[in-house]
Motif scaffolding. Structure first.
Motif, PDB file in Angstrom:
ATOM      1  N   SER A  18       0.833  -1.201   0.000  1.00 33.89           N
ATOM      2  CA  SER A  18       0.000   0.000   0.000  1.00 33.89           C
ATOM      3  C   SER A  18       0.869   1.253   0.000  1.00 33.89           C
ATOM      4  O   SER A  18       0.495   2.279  -0.574  1.00 33.89           O
ATOM      5  CB  SER A  18      -0.962  -0.007   1.181  1.00 33.89           C
ATOM      6  OG  SER A  18      -0.259  -0.141   2.385  1.00 33.89           O
ATOM      7  N   THR A  19       2.050   1.173   0.583  1.00 37.61           N
ATOM      8  CA  THR A  19       2.982   2.311   0.564  1.00 37.61           C
ATOM      9  C   THR A  19       3.454   2.594  -0.854  1.00 37.61           C
ATOM     10  O   THR A  19       3.557   3.766  -1.256  1.00 37.61           O
ATOM     11  CB  THR A  19       4.181   2.034   1.494  1.00 37.61           C
ATOM     12  OG1 THR A  19       3.692   1.791   2.813  1.00 37.61           O
ATOM     13  CG2 THR A  19       5.151   3.200   1.512  1.00 37.61           C
ATOM     14  N   LEU A  21       1.795   2.121  -3.580  1.00 38.65           N
ATOM     15  CA  LEU A  21       0.684   2.777  -4.274  1.00 38.65           C
ATOM     16  C   LEU A  21       0.542   4.223  -3.823  1.00 38.65           C
ATOM     17  O   LEU A  21       0.400   5.129  -4.660  1.00 38.65           O
ATOM     18  CB  LEU A  21      -0.615   2.012  -4.026  1.00 38.65           C
ATOM     19  CG  LEU A  21      -0.656   0.587  -4.566  1.00 38.65           C
ATOM     20  CD1 LEU A  21      -1.910  -0.134  -4.089  1.00 38.65           C
ATOM     21  CD2 LEU A  21      -0.589   0.583  -6.086  1.00 38.65           C
ATOM     22  N   THR A  22       0.610   4.449  -2.535  1.00 43.94           N
ATOM     23  CA  THR A  22       0.458   5.808  -2.002  1.00 43.94           C
ATOM     24  C   THR A  22       1.581   6.723  -2.479  1.00 43.94           C
ATOM     25  O   THR A  22       1.337   7.865  -2.863  1.00 43.94           O
ATOM     26  CB  THR A  22       0.419   5.767  -0.458  1.00 43.94           C
ATOM     27  OG1 THR A  22      -0.669   4.930  -0.055  1.00 43.94           O
ATOM     28  CG2 THR A  22       0.245   7.149   0.126  1.00 43.94           C
ATOM     29  N   GLU A  23       2.815   6.213  -2.464  1.00 49.12           N
ATOM     30  CA  GLU A  23       3.943   7.028  -2.927  1.00 49.12           C
ATOM     31  C   GLU A  23       3.824   7.358  -4.405  1.00 49.12           C
ATOM     32  O   GLU A  23       4.147   8.463  -4.827  1.00 49.12           O
ATOM     33  CB  GLU A  23       5.255   6.306  -2.665  1.00 49.12           C
ATOM     34  CG  GLU A  23       5.666   6.282  -1.206  1.00 49.12           C
ATOM     35  CD  GLU A  23       6.921   5.464  -0.969  1.00 49.12           C
ATOM     36  OE1 GLU A  23       7.440   4.838  -1.918  1.00 49.12           O
ATOM     37  OE2 GLU A  23       7.387   5.443   0.191  1.00 49.12           O
ATOM     38  N   GLY A  26       0.201   9.503  -4.913  1.00 47.12           N
ATOM     39  CA  GLY A  26       0.133  10.759  -4.178  1.00 47.12           C
ATOM     40  C   GLY A  26      -1.301  11.206  -3.944  1.00 47.12           C
ATOM     41  O   GLY A  26      -2.132  10.427  -3.473  1.00 47.12           O
ATOM     42  N   MET A  29      -4.672   9.250  -4.698  1.00 45.04           N
ATOM     43  CA  MET A  29      -5.222   8.195  -3.831  1.00 45.04           C
ATOM     44  C   MET A  29      -6.566   8.595  -3.231  1.00 45.04           C
ATOM     45  O   MET A  29      -7.336   7.729  -2.830  1.00 45.04           O
ATOM     46  CB  MET A  29      -4.233   7.843  -2.715  1.00 45.04           C
ATOM     47  CG  MET A  29      -3.133   6.902  -3.122  1.00 45.04           C
ATOM     48  SD  MET A  29      -3.685   5.296  -3.742  1.00 45.04           S
ATOM     49  CE  MET A  29      -4.215   4.486  -2.239  1.00 45.04           C
ATOM     50  N   THR A  30      -6.866   9.885  -3.194  1.00 48.58           N
ATOM     51  CA  THR A  30      -8.171  10.302  -2.667  1.00 48.58           C
ATOM     52  C   THR A  30      -9.304   9.848  -3.581  1.00 48.58           C
ATOM     53  O   THR A  30     -10.453   9.801  -3.152  1.00 48.58           O
ATOM     54  CB  THR A  30      -8.241  11.834  -2.495  1.00 48.58           C
ATOM     55  OG1 THR A  30      -8.043  12.463  -3.766  1.00 48.58           O
ATOM     56  CG2 THR A  30      -7.209  12.318  -1.487  1.00 48.58           C
ATOM     57  N   THR A  35      -8.696  -0.644  -2.342  1.00 45.39           N
ATOM     58  CA  THR A  35      -7.470  -1.318  -2.760  1.00 45.39           C
ATOM     59  C   THR A  35      -7.570  -2.748  -2.249  1.00 45.39           C
ATOM     60  O   THR A  35      -7.763  -2.970  -1.058  1.00 45.39           O
ATOM     61  CB  THR A  35      -6.225  -0.645  -2.164  1.00 45.39           C
ATOM     62  OG1 THR A  35      -6.209   0.726  -2.574  1.00 45.39           O
ATOM     63  CG2 THR A  35      -4.957  -1.321  -2.652  1.00 45.39           C
ATOM     64  N   ARG A  99      -1.145   5.973 -12.808  1.00 46.28           N
ATOM     65  CA  ARG A  99      -1.342   7.380 -12.445  1.00 46.28           C
ATOM     66  C   ARG A  99      -1.944   8.155 -13.616  1.00 46.28           C
ATOM     67  O   ARG A  99      -2.897   8.918 -13.454  1.00 46.28           O
ATOM     68  CB  ARG A  99      -0.006   7.987 -12.007  1.00 46.28           C
ATOM     69  CG  ARG A  99      -0.112   9.371 -11.435  1.00 46.28           C
ATOM     70  CD  ARG A  99       1.193   9.890 -10.850  1.00 46.28           C
ATOM     71  NE  ARG A  99       2.334   9.721 -11.732  1.00 46.28           N
ATOM     72  CZ  ARG A  99       3.378   8.915 -11.496  1.00 46.28           C
ATOM     73  NH1 ARG A  99       3.429   8.201 -10.394  1.00 46.28           N
ATOM     74  NH2 ARG A  99       4.377   8.835 -12.343  1.00 46.28           N
TER      75      ARG A  99
END
Length: 135
Positions: A18-19, A21-23, A26, A29-30, A35, A99
């Motif tokens: 998950s990190t 994906l978040t990195e 950015g 992700m909102t 996921t 992205r």
């Protein structure tokens, strides 16, 4: 997710966290409402999936719950020996494509937003491809 809570078959791992994906995504992700780290059967050559979940307007009260409308990301399991190579390829090539796909989806018109969409990334022999699947 800790190793204790994984529930993966022996010899399988997830190529992304998950990190990761978040990195990569950015602030996008909102727009990701779900996921999923899949634990089911082997997905074959599929190494990443993404979908747009639209607000479906159907009869008899079967609309999609508003909290579910948005992008969904699926991370299927891969054989553990292939994890490191797959992770590198996904981080370098698939996540930037994801992205871009999410960005285009956000900017798309109403017709696109009212239709389900899915994109799948395949890895075969070190070659990454993607396809838009019919939903």
């Amino acid at each position: 997710m800790s190793a204790r809570n994984r529930r993966l078959p022996r010899g399988y791992s997830w190529p992304l966290t998950s990190t990761d994906l978040t990195e990569s995504l950015g602030p996008l992700m909102t727009h990701v409402t779900e996921t999923r780290f899949l634990t089911g059967r082997d997905a074959g050559t599929i190494v990443l999936g993404a979908a747009w979940v639209p607000p479906l307007f159907r009869n008899y009260g079967r609309d999609t719950h508003p909290d579910a409308v948005g992008f969904r990301i699926d991370v299927p399991m891969v054989p553990t020996p292939a994890r490191a190579t797959t992770r590198t390829i996904l981080r370098d090539r698939a996540l930037p494509q994801l992205r871009d796909w999410i960005t285009l989806g956000i900017q798309a018109g109403e017709t696109w937003h009212l239709t389900p969409h899915e994109r799948l990334w395949h890895l075969t022999g070190g070659h990454l491809t993607h396809e838009d699947a019919a939903v």
